[in-house]
Motif scaffolding. Structure first.
Motif, PDB file in Angstrom:
ATOM      1  N   SER A  72      -7.774   9.103   7.345  1.00 14.38           N
ATOM      2  CA  SER A  72      -8.900   8.415   6.728  1.00 14.38           C
ATOM      3  C   SER A  72      -8.413   7.685   5.470  1.00 14.38           C
ATOM      4  N   SER A  73      -9.108   6.596   5.140  1.00 10.78           N
ATOM      5  CA  SER A  73      -8.712   5.829   3.954  1.00 10.78           C
ATOM      6  C   SER A  73      -9.251   6.506   2.707  1.00 10.78           C
ATOM      7  N   TYR A  74      -8.481   6.389   1.629  1.00  9.20           N
ATOM      8  CA  TYR A  74      -8.824   7.138   0.428  1.00  9.20           C
ATOM      9  C   TYR A  74      -8.887   6.243  -0.815  1.00  9.20           C
ATOM     10  N   GLY A  75      -8.106   5.159  -0.815  1.00  9.01           N
ATOM     11  CA  GLY A  75      -8.115   4.257  -1.974  1.00  9.01           C
ATOM     12  C   GLY A  75      -7.520   4.893  -3.207  1.00  9.01           C
ATOM     13  N   GLY A  76      -6.579   5.785  -3.026  1.00  6.80           N
ATOM     14  CA  GLY A  76      -6.041   6.561  -4.142  1.00  6.80           C
ATOM     15  C   GLY A  76      -5.014   5.818  -4.974  1.00  6.80           C
ATOM     16  N   CYS A  77      -4.126   5.052  -4.336  1.00  2.49           N
ATOM     17  CA  CYS A  77      -3.062   4.404  -5.114  1.00  2.49           C
ATOM     18  C   CYS A  77      -3.540   3.088  -5.727  1.00  2.49           C
ATOM     19  N   ARG A  78      -4.600   2.488  -5.211  1.00  2.00           N
ATOM     20  CA  ARG A  78      -5.241   1.254  -5.708  1.00  2.00           C
ATOM     21  C   ARG A  78      -4.369   0.008  -5.533  1.00  2.00           C
ATOM     22  N   LEU A  79      -3.251   0.146  -4.844  1.00  2.00           N
ATOM     23  CA  LEU A  79      -2.283  -0.948  -4.784  1.00  2.00           C
ATOM     24  C   LEU A  79      -2.699  -2.092  -3.856  1.00  2.00           C
ATOM     25  N   ARG A 103       0.453  -5.554 -10.179  1.00  2.00           N
ATOM     26  CA  ARG A 103       1.589  -5.256 -11.081  1.00  2.00           C
ATOM     27  C   ARG A 103       1.193  -4.186 -12.090  1.00  2.00           C
ATOM     28  N   PHE A 104      -0.021  -4.282 -12.601  1.00  2.00           N
ATOM     29  CA  PHE A 104      -0.512  -3.304 -13.580  1.00  2.00           C
ATOM     30  C   PHE A 104      -0.552  -1.910 -12.926  1.00  2.00           C
ATOM     31  N   ILE A 105      -1.084  -1.860 -11.709  1.00  2.00           N
ATOM     32  CA  ILE A 105      -1.172  -0.574 -10.991  1.00  2.00           C
ATOM     33  C   ILE A 105       0.231  -0.036 -10.696  1.00  2.00           C
ATOM     34  N   MET A 106       1.106  -0.961 -10.329  1.00  2.00           N
ATOM     35  CA  MET A 106       2.482  -0.545 -10.034  1.00  2.00           C
ATOM     36  C   MET A 106       3.138   0.067 -11.264  1.00  2.00           C
ATOM     37  N   GLU A 107       2.836  -0.474 -12.435  1.00  2.00           N
ATOM     38  CA  GLU A 107       3.381   0.099 -13.682  1.00  2.00           C
ATOM     39  C   GLU A 107       2.872   1.518 -13.877  1.00  2.00           C
ATOM     40  N   LEU A 108       1.595   1.722 -13.575  1.00  2.00           N
ATOM     41  CA  LEU A 108       1.017   3.066 -13.684  1.00  2.00           C
ATOM     42  C   LEU A 108       1.705   4.031 -12.727  1.00  2.00           C
ATOM     43  N   LEU A 109       1.892   3.578 -11.489  1.00  2.00           N
ATOM     44  CA  LEU A 109       2.536   4.427 -10.481  1.00  2.00           C
ATOM     45  C   LEU A 109       3.982   4.725 -10.871  1.00  2.00           C
ATOM     46  N   LEU A 110       4.619   3.716 -11.433  1.00  2.00           N
ATOM     47  CA  LEU A 110       6.005   3.879 -11.880  1.00  2.00           C
ATOM     48  C   LEU A 110       6.084   4.912 -13.006  1.00  2.00           C
ATOM     49  N   SER A 111       5.067   4.953 -13.851  1.00  2.00           N
ATOM     50  CA  SER A 111       5.078   5.946 -14.934  1.00  2.00           C
ATOM     51  C   SER A 111       4.853   7.360 -14.385  1.00  2.00           C
ATOM     52  N   LEU A 112       4.135   7.451 -13.264  1.00  2.00           N
ATOM     53  CA  LEU A 112       3.897   8.771 -12.666  1.00  2.00           C
ATOM     54  C   LEU A 112       5.106   9.273 -11.885  1.00  2.00           C
ATOM     55  N   CYS A 115      -8.146  -1.164   1.653  1.00  2.00           N
ATOM     56  CA  CYS A 115      -8.165  -0.060   2.626  1.00  2.00           C
ATOM     57  C   CYS A 115      -9.538   0.596   2.715  1.00  2.00           C
ATOM     58  N   THR A 116     -10.352   0.422   1.673  1.00  2.00           N
ATOM     59  CA  THR A 116     -11.669   1.083   1.684  1.00  2.00           C
ATOM     60  C   THR A 116     -12.804   0.078   1.892  1.00  2.00           C
ATOM     61  N   TYR A 117     -12.470  -1.193   2.067  1.00  2.00           N
ATOM     62  CA  TYR A 117     -13.512  -2.222   2.222  1.00  2.00           C
ATOM     63  C   TYR A 117     -13.668  -2.564   3.704  1.00  2.00           C
ATOM     64  N   PRO A 118     -14.779  -2.163   4.328  1.00  2.00           N
ATOM     65  CA  PRO A 118     -14.952  -2.476   5.749  1.00  2.00           C
ATOM     66  C   PRO A 118     -15.249  -3.957   5.954  1.00  2.00           C
ATOM     67  N   VAL A 119     -14.727  -4.504   7.037  1.00  2.00           N
ATOM     68  CA  VAL A 119     -14.922  -5.940   7.293  1.00  2.00           C
ATOM     69  C   VAL A 119     -16.407  -6.250   7.509  1.00  2.00           C
ATOM     70  N   HIS A 123       0.852  -1.195   0.000  1.00  2.00           N
ATOM     71  CA  HIS A 123       0.000   0.000   0.000  1.00  2.00           C
ATOM     72  C   HIS A 123       0.878   1.231   0.000  1.00  2.00           C
ATOM     73  N   LEU A 124       0.376   2.312  -0.565  1.00  2.00           N
ATOM     74  CA  LEU A 124       1.126   3.568  -0.570  1.00  2.00           C
ATOM     75  C   LEU A 124       0.323   4.737  -0.021  1.00  2.00           C
ATOM     76  N   CYS A 125      -0.988   4.721  -0.184  1.00  2.00           N
ATOM     77  CA  CYS A 125      -1.765   5.903   0.229  1.00  2.00           C
ATOM     78  C   CYS A 125      -2.460   5.706   1.574  1.00  2.00           C
ATOM     79  N   TYR A 126      -2.244   4.550   2.220  1.00  2.00           N
ATOM     80  CA  TYR A 126      -2.857   4.310   3.529  1.00  2.00           C
ATOM     81  C   TYR A 126      -1.911   4.767   4.639  1.00  2.00           C
ATOM     82  N   HIS A 127      -2.495   5.418   5.656  1.00  2.00           N
ATOM     83  CA  HIS A 127      -1.741   5.773   6.862  1.00  2.00           C
ATOM     84  C   HIS A 127      -2.672   5.573   8.044  1.00  2.00           C
ATOM     85  N   GLU A 128      -2.190   4.900   9.073  1.00  2.00           N
ATOM     86  CA  GLU A 128      -3.066   4.520  10.190  1.00  2.00           C
ATOM     87  C   GLU A 128      -3.722   5.710  10.888  1.00  2.00           C
ATOM     88  N   LYS A 129      -3.112   6.890  10.781  1.00  2.00           N
ATOM     89  CA  LYS A 129      -3.656   8.064  11.473  1.00  2.00           C
ATOM     90  C   LYS A 129      -4.608   8.875  10.588  1.00  2.00           C
TER      91      LYS A 129
END
Ligand code: SF4
Ligand code: SF4
Length: 238
Positions: A40-47, A86-95, A64-68, A32-38
């Motif tokens: 709110s969850s955002y689901g931005g990086c999709r990883l 892996r697909f998402i990681m490629e996108l992030l790598l391009s950014l 991170c956005t799916y409640p149990v 995960h990249l956009c989650y931080h315990e302190k």
């Protein structure tokens, strides 16, 4: 208490927790990249993709956005999950092709290159950690997302980040290191937010250590504000 299954093992979780929180609490590694315990969850990086099965239906979703929910079955390492990550990681790598943390994570996940055109811009992966930290931890509300789709960027809502107090929280939390903070003489500059702040020097060592804007902000916000003397000395000399 909620009972769920992750990778064929049963776990208990509190209502309101996300799948990612439960997994991390139990030592299950979901990237995960956009989650931080302190924050709110955002689901931005999709990883943090996982497969969730509920009522005989399986979906791919961000953990991170799916409640149990009682009885759900979560799989964190299926071929479908790994392919999606892996697909998402490629996108992030391009950014953020120059960001060491992104490059290291991509390598770890087997995304050696990217089929997308690498961004020559600012290495921002639009994770929103800086925006949420500024809002939820600092309470300054100095920066925001603007524009839509591929044009979406983080920037101050006005010409410059009027509310920015130069605390540096956004700089520390940014996973790609794309927010540069620089102290020059008695000024602090954050170019990304088009902000320059006057700094206060420590009475003993002379080092500029806090902006006047941050002192005012703390004095106005604190329920029990410290005395003005508190800001005469830096943390080392105090
Ligand atoms: S440095 Fe400015 S923009 Fe960054 S968290 Fe602090 S107040 Fe917000
Ligand atoms: S500037 Fe950094 S923390 Fe903010 S959205 Fe971009 S990558 Fe995330």
């Amino acid at each position: 208490m909620i009972t769920l299954w992750i990778d064929n093992k049963q776990y208990k979780a509190a209502e309101g927790q996300s799948i990612l929180q439960v997994a991390l609490d139990n030592g299950i590694d979901i990237p995960h990249l956009c989650y931080h315990e302190k924050l709110s969850s955002y689901g931005g990086c999709r990883l943090c993709q996982v497969e969730v099965t509920k009522d005989n239906r399986t979906i791919l979703t961000t953990s991170c956005t799916y409640p149990v929910i009682d009885g759900i079955i979560v799989q964190t390492e299926t071929p479908r999950v790994i392919k999606a990550r892996r697909f998402i990681m490629e996108l992030l790598l391009s950014l953020a092709p120059q960001a060491p943390k992104i490059k290291a994570l991509a390598k770890e996940m087997g995304a050696i290159g990217t089929r997308f055109t690498p961004n020559t811009g600012d290495n921002c992966i639009k994770c929103g950690l800086c925006v949420r930290a500024c809002e939820e931890l600092v309470g300054a509300h100095a920066i925001t997302f603007t524009h839509r789709g591929a044009q979406r960027i983080v920037e101050p809502p006005f010409e410059e980040a009027k509310n920015c107090i130069g605390c540096g929280t956004c700089v520390q939390i940014c996973p790609t290191g794309c927010i540069n903070i620089e102290d020059r003489g008695m000024e602090r500059k954050i170019d990304k937010w088009k902000k320059t702040l006057k700094m206060k020097a420590c009475k003993r060592c002379g080092r500029p250590f806090i902006s006047f804007a941050e002192i005012t902000f703390i004095m106005n916000k604190a329920k029990n504000p410290p005395s003005e003397n508190w800001f005469e000395y830096c943390s080392d000399c105090r």
